[in-house]
Design a protein around this motif. Structure first.
Motif, PDB file in Angstrom:
ATOM      1  N   SER A  11     -11.382  -0.525  -2.785  1.00 16.51           N
ATOM      2  CA  SER A  11     -10.513  -0.307  -1.495  1.00 16.51           C
ATOM      3  C   SER A  11      -9.250  -1.376  -1.595  1.00 16.51           C
ATOM      4  O   SER A  11      -8.103  -0.607  -1.770  1.00 16.51           O
ATOM      5  CB  SER A  11     -11.292  -1.293  -0.430  1.00 16.51           C
ATOM      6  OG  SER A  11     -10.436  -1.092   0.745  1.00 16.51           O
ATOM      7  N   CYS A  12      -9.251  -2.736  -1.714  1.00 17.29           N
ATOM      8  CA  CYS A  12      -7.992  -2.817  -2.223  1.00 17.29           C
ATOM      9  C   CYS A  12      -7.883  -2.772  -3.763  1.00 17.29           C
ATOM     10  O   CYS A  12      -6.777  -3.300  -4.290  1.00 17.29           O
ATOM     11  CB  CYS A  12      -7.884  -4.620  -2.138  1.00 17.29           C
ATOM     12  SG  CYS A  12      -8.571  -5.788  -2.987  1.00 17.29           S
ATOM     13  N   CYS A  41     -13.623  -7.445   1.005  1.00 16.46           N
ATOM     14  CA  CYS A  41     -14.066  -5.409   1.683  1.00 16.46           C
ATOM     15  C   CYS A  41     -15.260  -5.370   2.433  1.00 16.46           C
ATOM     16  O   CYS A  41     -15.934  -3.923   2.531  1.00 16.46           O
ATOM     17  CB  CYS A  41     -13.470  -4.387   0.332  1.00 16.46           C
ATOM     18  SG  CYS A  41     -11.219  -4.955   0.250  1.00 16.46           S
TER      19      CYS A  41
END
Length: 99
Positions: A20-21, A45
């Motif tokens: 995700s990040c 996340c």
């Protein structure tokens, strides 16, 4: 007794960054599998948890999931509970208008 289904989990050794990040995994940034989709994320996340008995987890134990799986699962549950609802919960927790 059959355990939880983990056959869809991405192998740890194939993932260097959070899905995700994009944080780089290290000794201080650990890998965590979303128990629903099997992708690998950092701790930040995967703060959400939901019940996943359909994957073989105990019904009364919530499991670590990514934000996308949490949102998808909670939105599908809210549609079942109130199919005529005009709003749904976005990933950030705010109500948004359906089209």
């Amino acid at each position: 007794m059959k355990g939880p289904d983990q056959s869809h989990w991405v192998k740890d050794e194939f993932v260097l960054n959070c899905s995700s990040c994009k944080a780089k995994f290290s000794m201080s940034v650990w890998r965590h599998h979303c128990r629903s989709c099997g992708e690998v994320f950092c701790d930040d996340c995967t703060k959400r948890s939901i019940s996943l008995p359909e994957l073989g987890y105990p019904k009364n134990q919530k499991q670590r999931v990514c934000e996308a799986c949490y949102t998808a699962k909670t939105e599908s549950l809210s549609k079942v509970a109130d199919p005529d609802s005009k709003s749904s919960t976005a990933a950030c927790g705010n109500a948004v208008e359906k089209e």
